[in-house]
Scaffold this active site. Structure first.
Site, PDB file in Angstrom:
ATOM      1  N   ASP A  85     -21.541  14.662 -10.017  1.00  0.00           N
ATOM      2  CA  ASP A  85     -21.672  13.215 -10.136  1.00  0.00           C
ATOM      3  C   ASP A  85     -21.289  12.798 -11.561  1.00  0.00           C
ATOM      4  O   ASP A  85     -20.682  13.585 -12.305  1.00  0.00           O
ATOM      5  CB  ASP A  85     -23.084  12.757  -9.737  1.00  0.00           C
ATOM      6  CG  ASP A  85     -24.167  13.113 -10.747  1.00  0.00           C
ATOM      7  OD1 ASP A  85     -23.862  13.741 -11.802  1.00  0.00           O
ATOM      8  OD2 ASP A  85     -25.329  12.765 -10.495  1.00  0.00           O
ATOM      9  N   HIS A  86     -21.673  11.597 -11.941  1.00  0.00           N
ATOM     10  CA  HIS A  86     -21.298  11.028 -13.230  1.00  0.00           C
ATOM     11  C   HIS A  86     -21.886  11.758 -14.442  1.00  0.00           C
ATOM     12  O   HIS A  86     -21.433  11.544 -15.560  1.00  0.00           O
ATOM     13  CB  HIS A  86     -21.708   9.554 -13.277  1.00  0.00           C
ATOM     14  CG  HIS A  86     -23.139   9.325 -12.908  1.00  0.00           C
ATOM     15  ND1 HIS A  86     -23.547   9.214 -11.590  1.00  0.00           N
ATOM     16  CD2 HIS A  86     -24.265   9.244 -13.655  1.00  0.00           C
ATOM     17  CE1 HIS A  86     -24.849   9.040 -11.548  1.00  0.00           C
ATOM     18  NE2 HIS A  86     -25.309   9.056 -12.789  1.00  0.00           N
ATOM     19  N   CYS A  88     -25.270  17.867 -11.434  1.00  0.00           N
ATOM     20  CA  CYS A  88     -25.766  16.506 -11.633  1.00  0.00           C
ATOM     21  C   CYS A  88     -26.679  16.535 -12.850  1.00  0.00           C
ATOM     22  O   CYS A  88     -26.798  17.571 -13.515  1.00  0.00           O
ATOM     23  CB  CYS A  88     -26.460  15.943 -10.392  1.00  0.00           C
ATOM     24  SG  CYS A  88     -28.088  16.611  -9.996  1.00  0.00           S
ATOM     25  N   GLY A  99     -31.022  17.027  -7.495  1.00  0.00           N
ATOM     26  CA  GLY A  99     -30.501  16.209  -6.396  1.00  0.00           C
ATOM     27  C   GLY A  99     -29.409  16.915  -5.616  1.00  0.00           C
ATOM     28  O   GLY A  99     -29.429  16.952  -4.393  1.00  0.00           O
ATOM     29  N   HIS A 135     -31.081  38.662  -6.204  1.00  0.00           N
ATOM     30  CA  HIS A 135     -32.252  38.648  -5.329  1.00  0.00           C
ATOM     31  C   HIS A 135     -32.153  37.673  -4.167  1.00  0.00           C
ATOM     32  O   HIS A 135     -32.792  37.892  -3.136  1.00  0.00           O
ATOM     33  CB  HIS A 135     -33.510  38.317  -6.130  1.00  0.00           C
ATOM     34  CG  HIS A 135     -33.884  39.384  -7.101  1.00  0.00           C
ATOM     35  ND1 HIS A 135     -35.052  39.336  -7.816  1.00  0.00           N
ATOM     36  CD2 HIS A 135     -33.244  40.522  -7.496  1.00  0.00           C
ATOM     37  CE1 HIS A 135     -35.132  40.400  -8.601  1.00  0.00           C
ATOM     38  NE2 HIS A 135     -34.029  41.128  -8.426  1.00  0.00           N
ATOM     39  N   ARG A 148     -34.527  45.452  -0.293  1.00  0.00           N
ATOM     40  CA  ARG A 148     -35.726  44.674   0.030  1.00  0.00           C
ATOM     41  C   ARG A 148     -35.459  43.175   0.009  1.00  0.00           C
ATOM     42  O   ARG A 148     -36.149  42.403   0.677  1.00  0.00           O
ATOM     43  CB  ARG A 148     -36.866  45.043  -0.911  1.00  0.00           C
ATOM     44  CG  ARG A 148     -36.694  44.573  -2.332  1.00  0.00           C
ATOM     45  CD  ARG A 148     -37.843  45.061  -3.237  1.00  0.00           C
ATOM     46  NE  ARG A 148     -37.906  44.377  -4.498  1.00  0.00           N
ATOM     47  CZ  ARG A 148     -37.192  44.683  -5.568  1.00  0.00           C
ATOM     48  NH1 ARG A 148     -36.318  45.675  -5.529  1.00  0.00           N
ATOM     49  NH2 ARG A 148     -37.330  44.003  -6.695  1.00  0.00           N
TER      50      ARG A 148
END
Length: 142
Positions: free
Chosen positions: A8-9, A65, A70, A98, A132
């Site tokens: 985004d901006h 962002c 977000g 992981h 695992r």
């Protein structure tokens, strides 16, 4: 490697530096981000990155962002996406080792540009450990 990026901006300068780094390394980049600092809605630039991962059009994704939250929340709504919010190189490595993350989310307002480039480098060059961790990753999708 084919990498999809969206921002985004808060992230045009970050994207520019990351794209240059990736292209210099010979990677193909799909750019879904804005190039201006004019206010935009981050989901409009995050969803296309997630769709590239979902469809196999890209190997990895990068979303940027201000807080990284977000865009991470947005892309994690998509099946086959495991996005990790990263603000250090160590977290970037662990996200791959992981969690087998396939999208890195970068908080532009809380990291420096070179730090972001370094995190992307580590993210893309770190292998999933499996073992695992595979059992845990298998339990992520709904």
């Amino acid at each position: 490697m084919k990498i999809s990026i969206g921002n985004d901006h808060a992230g045009p300068d970050y994207k520019k530096a990351i794209v240059k780094y990736l292209e210099d390394k010979g990677h193909e980049v799909i750019n879904h981000g804005t190039d201006t600092f004019d206010s935009v809605d981050y989901p409009d630039f995050a969803h296309p990155v997630a769709k590239d991962i979902e469809t196999g059009n890209a190997d990895f994704g990068i979303v940027i962002c201000g807080s990284g939250n977000g865009v991470a929340i947005t892309v994690n709504k998509h099946q086959k996406v495991r996005a990790a919010l990263c603000w250090t190189k160590e977290i970037s490595a662990l996200a791959r080792q992981h969690n087998n993350a396939n999208i890195i989310s970068i908080p532009a307002r809380f990291t420096a540009i070179q730090q972001a480039v370094d995190m992307v480098d580590i993210f893309l060059n770190t292998e999933f450990e499996g073992g695992r961790h595979q059992n845990r990753v298998d339990k992520i999708p709904c």
